[in-house]
Design a protein around this motif. Sequence first.
Motif, PDB file in Angstrom:
ATOM      1  N   GLU A   1      -5.112 -21.783   0.539  1.00  0.00           N
ATOM      2  CA  GLU A   1      -4.430 -21.200  -0.628  1.00  0.00           C
ATOM      3  C   GLU A   1      -3.105 -21.886  -0.918  1.00  0.00           C
ATOM      4  OE1 GLU A   1      -5.722 -19.122   1.913  1.00  0.00           O
ATOM      5  OE2 GLU A   1      -7.537 -19.029   0.660  1.00  0.00           O
ATOM      6  N   ARG A   2      -2.833 -22.948  -0.181  1.00  0.00           N
ATOM      7  CA  ARG A   2      -1.608 -23.740  -0.315  1.00  0.00           C
ATOM      8  C   ARG A   2      -0.355 -22.942   0.048  1.00  0.00           C
ATOM      9  NH1 ARG A   2      -1.677 -28.508  -1.862  1.00  0.00           N
ATOM     10  NH2 ARG A   2       0.500 -28.448  -2.557  1.00  0.00           N
ATOM     11  N   HIS A   3      -0.494 -22.031   0.986  1.00  0.00           N
ATOM     12  CA  HIS A   3       0.645 -21.315   1.546  1.00  0.00           C
ATOM     13  C   HIS A   3       1.039 -21.964   2.865  1.00  0.00           C
ATOM     14  CE1 HIS A   3      -0.890 -17.476  -0.686  1.00  0.00           C
ATOM     15  NE2 HIS A   3      -0.296 -18.330  -1.503  1.00  0.00           N
ATOM     16  N   GLU A   4       2.337 -22.074   3.121  1.00  0.00           N
ATOM     17  CA  GLU A   4       2.818 -22.626   4.377  1.00  0.00           C
ATOM     18  C   GLU A   4       2.465 -21.679   5.520  1.00  0.00           C
ATOM     19  OE1 GLU A   4       4.633 -22.204   1.687  1.00  0.00           O
ATOM     20  OE2 GLU A   4       5.624 -24.085   1.126  1.00  0.00           O
ATOM     21  N   VAL A   5       1.848 -22.230   6.574  1.00  0.00           N
ATOM     22  CA  VAL A   5       1.463 -21.396   7.721  1.00  0.00           C
ATOM     23  C   VAL A   5       2.070 -21.896   9.033  1.00  0.00           C
ATOM     24  CG1 VAL A   5      -0.666 -20.513   6.708  1.00  0.00           C
ATOM     25  CG2 VAL A   5      -0.703 -22.698   7.924  1.00  0.00           C
ATOM     26  N   ALA A   6       2.577 -23.114   9.038  1.00  0.00           N
ATOM     27  CA  ALA A   6       3.178 -23.670  10.257  1.00  0.00           C
ATOM     28  C   ALA A   6       4.127 -24.795   9.873  1.00  0.00           C
ATOM     29  CB  ALA A   6       2.102 -24.185  11.210  1.00  0.00           C
ATOM     30  N   TYR A   7       4.969 -25.187  10.817  1.00  0.00           N
ATOM     31  CA  TYR A   7       5.921 -26.265  10.531  1.00  0.00           C
ATOM     32  C   TYR A   7       6.297 -26.997  11.812  1.00  0.00           C
ATOM     33  CZ  TYR A   7      10.048 -24.075  12.646  1.00  0.00           C
ATOM     34  OH  TYR A   7      10.952 -23.574  13.545  1.00  0.00           O
ATOM     35  N   GLY A   8       7.021 -28.075  11.619  1.00  0.00           N
ATOM     36  CA  GLY A   8       7.647 -28.827  12.701  1.00  0.00           C
ATOM     37  C   GLY A   8       8.746 -29.648  12.076  1.00  0.00           C
ATOM     38  N   GLN A   9       9.736 -30.055  12.847  1.00  0.00           N
ATOM     39  CA  GLN A   9      10.823 -30.853  12.273  1.00  0.00           C
ATOM     40  C   GLN A   9      11.370 -31.827  13.291  1.00  0.00           C
ATOM     41  OE1 GLN A   9      13.210 -27.488  10.995  1.00  0.00           O
ATOM     42  NE2 GLN A   9      14.476 -27.533  12.851  1.00  0.00           N
ATOM     43  N   SER A  10      12.049 -32.847  12.785  1.00  0.00           N
ATOM     44  CA  SER A  10      12.526 -33.937  13.647  1.00  0.00           C
ATOM     45  C   SER A  10      13.831 -33.609  14.353  1.00  0.00           C
ATOM     46  CB  SER A  10      12.694 -35.209  12.810  1.00  0.00           C
ATOM     47  OG  SER A  10      13.654 -35.005  11.774  1.00  0.00           O
ATOM     48  N   THR A  11      14.331 -32.402  14.168  1.00  0.00           N
ATOM     49  CA  THR A  11      15.563 -31.963  14.813  1.00  0.00           C
ATOM     50  C   THR A  11      15.302 -30.668  15.583  1.00  0.00           C
ATOM     51  OG1 THR A  11      17.897 -31.438  14.400  1.00  0.00           O
ATOM     52  CG2 THR A  11      16.311 -30.650  12.784  1.00  0.00           C
ATOM     53  N   ASN A  12      16.322 -30.171  16.282  1.00  0.00           N
ATOM     54  CA  ASN A  12      16.163 -28.915  17.010  1.00  0.00           C
ATOM     55  C   ASN A  12      16.316 -27.717  16.080  1.00  0.00           C
ATOM     56  OD1 ASN A  12      18.880 -29.109  16.502  1.00  0.00           O
ATOM     57  ND2 ASN A  12      19.542 -28.848  18.611  1.00  0.00           N
ATOM     58  N   ASP A  13      16.190 -26.510  16.626  1.00  0.00           N
ATOM     59  CA  ASP A  13      16.264 -25.303  15.793  1.00  0.00           C
ATOM     60  C   ASP A  13      17.620 -25.143  15.120  1.00  0.00           C
ATOM     61  OD1 ASP A  13      13.671 -24.664  16.436  1.00  0.00           O
ATOM     62  OD2 ASP A  13      14.206 -23.292  18.061  1.00  0.00           O
ATOM     63  N   GLN A  14      18.666 -25.631  15.775  1.00  0.00           N
ATOM     64  CA  GLN A  14      20.023 -25.544  15.208  1.00  0.00           C
ATOM     65  C   GLN A  14      20.303 -26.658  14.212  1.00  0.00           C
ATOM     66  OE1 GLN A  14      19.444 -25.473  18.679  1.00  0.00           O
ATOM     67  NE2 GLN A  14      19.319 -23.244  18.518  1.00  0.00           N
ATOM     68  N   LYS A  15      19.377 -27.608  14.120  1.00  0.00           N
ATOM     69  CA  LYS A  15      19.481 -28.759  13.195  1.00  0.00           C
ATOM     70  C   LYS A  15      20.746 -29.587  13.465  1.00  0.00           C
ATOM     71  CE  LYS A  15      18.775 -25.762   9.853  1.00  0.00           C
ATOM     72  NZ  LYS A  15      18.608 -25.121   8.537  1.00  0.00           N
ATOM     73  N   THR A  16      20.906 -29.944  14.733  1.00  0.00           N
ATOM     74  CA  THR A  16      22.090 -30.719  15.139  1.00  0.00           C
ATOM     75  C   THR A  16      21.745 -32.033  15.831  1.00  0.00           C
ATOM     76  OG1 THR A  16      22.196 -29.486  17.230  1.00  0.00           O
ATOM     77  CG2 THR A  16      23.516 -28.640  15.404  1.00  0.00           C
TER      78      THR A  16
END
Length: 204
Positions: free
Chosen positions: A141-156
């Motif tokens: 349905e083109r809804h976001e269900v999961a993610y990942g990112q190149s930084t930590n949770d604090q984005k630092t």
Amino acid sequence: MAARGLLLASIYLSLLVHECYGVTLFSSLQKTLQVTTTTKRGQVLKAGEDKLTITWGLNQSLAAGTDSAYKTMKLQLCFAPVSQKDRAWRKTEDHLNKDKTCSFKIVEKPYNKSLQTLDWIIESDVPTATYFVRAYALNAERHEVAYGQSTNDQKTTNLFDIQAITGRHASLDIASVCFSVFSVVALFGFFFHEKRKARMSPQK
């Protein structure tokens, strides 16, 4: 008792609205994806010129079937907190339809279980700021269900800087100088030509 019933009814209605209109909260997503970016150490990337190498995929330590609902992958370039400060138009919101953290689309493609890598040429309209990359997994349905990112949770950590196009190029500067010189020469030429004509015209 009536107040409690009213509260439960409002919660139920809110959940129903979320379900009907596809409202997704970032805090509700599972962090199942791994994302890394590669640049030269200490390099400031130039918009419109330099490339960013991005690798992403499912965290292999998770149970089989975790990604059964994943149909599409969407990668986005996101502002780090240091570049969001005092800039409301880059503000982070839990409601993904209102979130301005990730304002630049990198790529969108069908989900693939294997590790994926992309060399992305930074687009010319990207402004000067500090960034990271986030990947979203979308369902049918083109809804976001999961993610990942190149930084930590604090984005630092693992952030990188991009320098915007300044709008000035050496070729433009050279052309500007040439036109300026030509204008001055033409002005003096016109001046001397008119003076000579005046001297050569017969006196009455």
